[in-house]
Design a protein around this motif. Structure first.
Motif, PDB file in Angstrom:
ATOM      1  N   ALA A 164       0.825  -1.210   0.000  1.00  0.00           N
ATOM      2  CA  ALA A 164       0.000   0.000   0.000  1.00  0.00           C
ATOM      3  C   ALA A 164       0.858   1.258   0.000  1.00  0.00           C
ATOM      4  N   ASP A 165       1.987   1.223   0.723  1.00  0.00           N
ATOM      5  CA  ASP A 165       2.873   2.375   0.773  1.00  0.00           C
ATOM      6  C   ASP A 165       3.547   2.601  -0.576  1.00  0.00           C
ATOM      7  N   SER A 166       4.055   1.520  -1.156  1.00  0.00           N
ATOM      8  CA  SER A 166       4.705   1.622  -2.453  1.00  0.00           C
ATOM      9  C   SER A 166       3.717   2.066  -3.523  1.00  0.00           C
ATOM     10  N   ARG A 167       2.486   1.618  -3.412  1.00  0.00           N
ATOM     11  CA  ARG A 167       1.440   2.021  -4.348  1.00  0.00           C
ATOM     12  C   ARG A 167       1.181   3.522  -4.258  1.00  0.00           C
ATOM     13  N   ARG A 168       1.163   4.060  -3.055  1.00  0.00           N
ATOM     14  CA  ARG A 168       0.954   5.491  -2.885  1.00  0.00           C
ATOM     15  C   ARG A 168       2.065   6.290  -3.550  1.00  0.00           C
ATOM     16  N   LEU A 169       3.304   5.829  -3.407  1.00  0.00           N
ATOM     17  CA  LEU A 169       4.422   6.516  -4.046  1.00  0.00           C
ATOM     18  C   LEU A 169       4.276   6.484  -5.564  1.00  0.00           C
ATOM     19  N   TYR A 170       3.867   5.346  -6.101  1.00  0.00           N
ATOM     20  CA  TYR A 170       3.650   5.229  -7.540  1.00  0.00           C
ATOM     21  C   TYR A 170       2.561   6.194  -8.004  1.00  0.00           C
ATOM     22  N   LEU A 171       1.454   6.249  -7.284  1.00  0.00           N
ATOM     23  CA  LEU A 171       0.356   7.124  -7.682  1.00  0.00           C
ATOM     24  C   LEU A 171       0.761   8.594  -7.613  1.00  0.00           C
ATOM     25  N   ASN A 172       1.568   8.955  -6.611  1.00  0.00           N
ATOM     26  CA  ASN A 172       2.060  10.328  -6.525  1.00  0.00           C
ATOM     27  C   ASN A 172       2.956  10.652  -7.714  1.00  0.00           C
ATOM     28  N   ASN A 173       3.829   9.702  -8.083  1.00  0.00           N
ATOM     29  CA  ASN A 173       4.691   9.892  -9.255  1.00  0.00           C
ATOM     30  C   ASN A 173       3.865  10.024 -10.530  1.00  0.00           C
TER      31      ASN A 173
END
Length: 296
Positions: free
Chosen positions: A217-226
């Motif tokens: 979930a954390d890595s997904r948030r970083l991807y979505l922000n990028n």
């Protein structure tokens, strides 16, 4: 001009004294240090109270644990300065870093943000110095930030801001990588930025940090922000041709998601399916070549 220094504190008893010593060595007379004890259980809160008892410029907020964003937001609500900066309580500042960089605001009233050098992951094998040559930008600030790949050092802590930039802006609570959500908004609001060669923020490495214990979930948030940042940049003609590194970084974040031990395969494949075929192939090849090693 008064400076508010916001310091989130959570279970950093062995690091906090060094951080506070570095703040005392900044040579800034008109300032307040806001220590936000975010539900510490190791005695860090008591150290905050001791520091405040010895120095009237230090203000302490005690609150239940809510995470880094919640602590920073509490500091923003309490801040009374014309300028704001953030320092993590397990890091420190080089001698006179703040004093030497506050001068730029006095010289240029239109200046919104000053970014200064940082030594990142200090004490680790990945230690690196982020440096600048001293450059003033007062046109197309956000496009310039994208072109110079400012998103690669998307930290809130090695910068000083006009307080007005934060008037209706807060960190997203309950998420990690909150800086990647907030910095693009700050750069879009900024009228001028100075990239200073003076001073240094020492981002100290320690095992067990959030960045080394990613969940899906954390890595997904970083991807979505990028991805959101890429979409914003693609809409700006002046930045569009410089976005290839950002697109590559976005794909790398997607690969990281696939390497998480708790990867949501259905969600992950849905995100992959939205990519062009050659990018899907790239991500799948990278996954085949590297093991799942991101710890929970």
């Amino acid at each position: 001009m008064k400076l508010s220094i916001i310091v989130p504190v959570y279970n950093v008893r062995s690091f906090l004294p060094g951080c506070l010593r570095s703040l005392a060595e900044q040579g800034v007379d008109d300032c307040e240090v806001i220590l936000v004890d975010d539900g510490s259980t190791d005695g860090s809160g008591a150290l905050c109270d001791e520091a405040a008892a010895a120095n009237p410029a230090i203000i302490v907020i005690h609150q239940p644990n809510g995470g880094l964003s919640a602590a920073r937001n509490s500091g923003l609500r309490r801040a009374t300065g014309d300028l704001i900066t953030f320092v993590d309580s397990d890091d420190r500042l080089g001698l006179y870093t703040l004093r030497d960089n506050l001068r730029w605001f006095a010289d240029r009233p239109e200046l919104s943000i000053v970014e200064y050098p940082a030594r990142c992951y200090e004490g680790s094998d990945h230690e690196a110095l982020l440096s600048f040559s001293g450059e003033y930008v007062d046109r197309d600030v956000f496009a310039d930030w994208l072109c110079r790949r400012g998103y690669e050092h998307c930290y809130v802590w090695n910068k000083i801001y006009r307080a007005a930039l934060w008037q209706d802006l807060r960190f997203p609570e309950g998420e990690v990588f909150e800086d990647t959500a907030v910095m693009p908004q700050l750069m879009q609001r900024a009228t001028a930025v100075y990239y200073s060669a003076r001073g240094c923020y020492h981002y100290l490495w320690r095992p067990g940090s959030i960045s080394r214990t990613l969940r899906y979930a954390d890595s997904r948030r970083l991807y979505l922000n990028n991805r959101a940042l890429y979409d914003q940049g693609a809409a700006i003609p002046a930045a569009r041709r410089s976005l290839r590194p950002l697109r590559h970084a976005m794909l790398c974040r997607l690969v990281d998601m696939g390497r998480c031990a708790d990867c949501d395969r259905q969600d992950y494949h849905a995100l992959l399916a939205a990519l062009p075929s050659h990018e899907r192939a790239y991500c799948r090849l990278r996954l085949l070549m590297t093991p799942r090693h991101i710890a929970l």
